[in-house]
Design an enzyme around this catalytic site. Structure first.
Site, PDB file in Angstrom:
ATOM      1  N   ASP A  94       0.858  -1.189   0.000  1.00  0.00           N
ATOM      2  CA  ASP A  94       0.000   0.000   0.000  1.00  0.00           C
ATOM      3  C   ASP A  94       0.893   1.237   0.000  1.00  0.00           C
ATOM      4  OD1 ASP A  94      -2.116   1.721   0.178  1.00  0.00           O
ATOM      5  OD2 ASP A  94      -3.099   0.679   1.848  1.00  0.00           O
ATOM      6  N   VAL A  95       1.122   1.801  -1.212  1.00  0.00           N
ATOM      7  CA  VAL A  95       1.987   2.982  -1.366  1.00  0.00           C
ATOM      8  C   VAL A  95       1.274   4.157  -2.035  1.00  0.00           C
ATOM      9  CG1 VAL A  95       4.347   2.067  -1.392  1.00  0.00           C
ATOM     10  CG2 VAL A  95       2.956   1.879  -3.429  1.00  0.00           C
ATOM     11  N   LYS A  96       0.134   3.870  -2.651  1.00  0.00           N
ATOM     12  CA  LYS A  96      -0.703   4.915  -3.279  1.00  0.00           C
ATOM     13  C   LYS A  96       0.112   5.890  -4.123  1.00  0.00           C
ATOM     14  CE  LYS A  96      -4.196   4.639   0.358  1.00  0.00           C
ATOM     15  NZ  LYS A  96      -3.480   3.816   1.345  1.00  0.00           N
ATOM     16  N   ARG A  97       0.886   5.332  -5.039  1.00  0.00           N
ATOM     17  CA  ARG A  97       1.727   6.175  -5.879  1.00  0.00           C
ATOM     18  C   ARG A  97       0.956   6.723  -7.071  1.00  0.00           C
ATOM     19  NH1 ARG A  97       4.730   6.597  -1.848  1.00  0.00           N
ATOM     20  NH2 ARG A  97       6.790   5.625  -1.794  1.00  0.00           N
ATOM     21  N   THR A 124      -0.898  -0.253  -4.581  1.00  0.00           N
ATOM     22  CA  THR A 124      -2.020   0.671  -4.709  1.00  0.00           C
ATOM     23  C   THR A 124      -1.518   1.929  -5.438  1.00  0.00           C
ATOM     24  OG1 THR A 124      -1.524   1.576  -2.518  1.00  0.00           O
ATOM     25  CG2 THR A 124      -3.238  -0.114  -2.642  1.00  0.00           C
TER      26      THR A 124
END
Ligand SMILES: O=c1ccn([C@@H]2O[C@H](COP(=O)(O)O)[C@@H](O)[C@H]2O)c(=O)[nH]1
Length: 279
Positions: A94-97, A124
């Site tokens: 979960d890094v939401k890049r 993510t």
């Protein structure tokens, strides 16, 4: 090469539809009797891997809690990813890049290229520079059997102001994301490689999630207030692709490994019951 969608479908069939997060909050470290240091972080992550890595379909390390310790924290993240791979759970980082396309290509190399020490099964991603800007991620994921989960309708109350805003073509921002990801998954069986993040907290979405063709990651369960029973309301006819995700609700049971397993078994049983097709 087996696709991410196919591997995820198999893992969810064999182990059950469950994702557990590794979110080493400072309060959790304290509660587990661990110091708020990189050593504490390492012990925490190893305990979760030992307790759950061989039984839960997907484990989702939250990068932020590793990054806050700088390079040594990222080194623990690398080691956690390796340990998870060794015990057989799929790793969703979960890094939401998200960024302009040329920078997204570098993010893609960091997480979705097999030569990277941070190589994971899926990540993510944030679509707010345009879903098209994520194309280098989609391409590298497809090339190496990886997956990407794109934020659509997030579990936090602040998300709606952006995600439900209406574009000039009359669709909400979220609907645009849903439509573009659905297109990428078109024709993929049993599950596409590209998923959406849809919070379990949000109630009836007012959006059609039944033809996404990819997995639907549902955070917000437990600590944020949603229950497994809410999944039916949120996902309607898209239930078979839902991957419920819990972090604190399970992690609060630690550090005892048997207690962590019991907590994961309990939430999995709740989710199985909630996701069962109605006759
Ligand atoms: O919409 C979103 C997207 C991601 N998250 C992440 O999931 C976990 C939730 O942790 P809990 O302890 O189960 O609340 C966390 O890592 C978030 O960053 C989300 O909550 N909502």
């Amino acid at each position: 090469m087996e696709t991410f969608g196919s591997r995820l479908h198999r893992a969810m069939t064999e182990r059950g539809p469950l994702c557990v997060g590794i979110d080493p909050h400072p309060e959790l470290l304290r509660r587990w009797g661990l110091p708020d240091t990189v050593e504490g972080l390492d012990r925490f992550a190893r305990t979760v891997v030992e307790a759950l890595g061989d039984r839960v379909a997907v484990i989702k390390p939250q990068s932020a809690f590793f990054e806050r310790f700088g390079a040594s924290g990222v080194s623990v993240l690398e080691s956690t990813i390796r340990q998870l791979r060794d015990v057989g759970s799929l790793v969703l980082l979960d890094v939401k890049r998200g960024d302009i396309g040329s920078t997204v290509r570098a993010y893609a190399s960091a997480y979705l290229h097999p030569s990277s020490s941070l190589y994971v099964d899926a990540i993510t991603a944030s679509p707010y520079l345009g879903v098209g800007s994520l194309a280098p991620m989609f391409e590298l994921a497809a090339e190496h059997g990886g997956g990407v989960f794109v934020l659509a309708l997030t579990s936090n109350p602040e998300g709606a102001a952006v995600q439900r805003a209406v574009s000039p073509d009359g669709r909400t921002v979220a609907q645009t994301v849903i439509d573009e990801i659905s297109q990428l998954n078109s024709g993929c069986e049993p599950l596409g490689n590209f998923g959406l993040v849809v919070g379990a907290t949000i109630g009836e979405t007012g959006h059609d999630l039944s033809s996404v063709g990819g997995p639907l990651l549902a955070p917000g369960l437990g600590a944020q207030g949603a229950t497994a029973a809410d999944l039916r309301t949120v996902f309607g006819s898209g239930l078979s692709a839902v991957l419920p995700s819990y972090s604190r609700e399970v992690l609060n049971a630690g550090p005892d490994t048997a207690a962590l397993r019991a907590a994961a078994d309990r939430v999995l049983a709740d989710c199985r019951a909630a996701l069962r097709p109605v006759d």
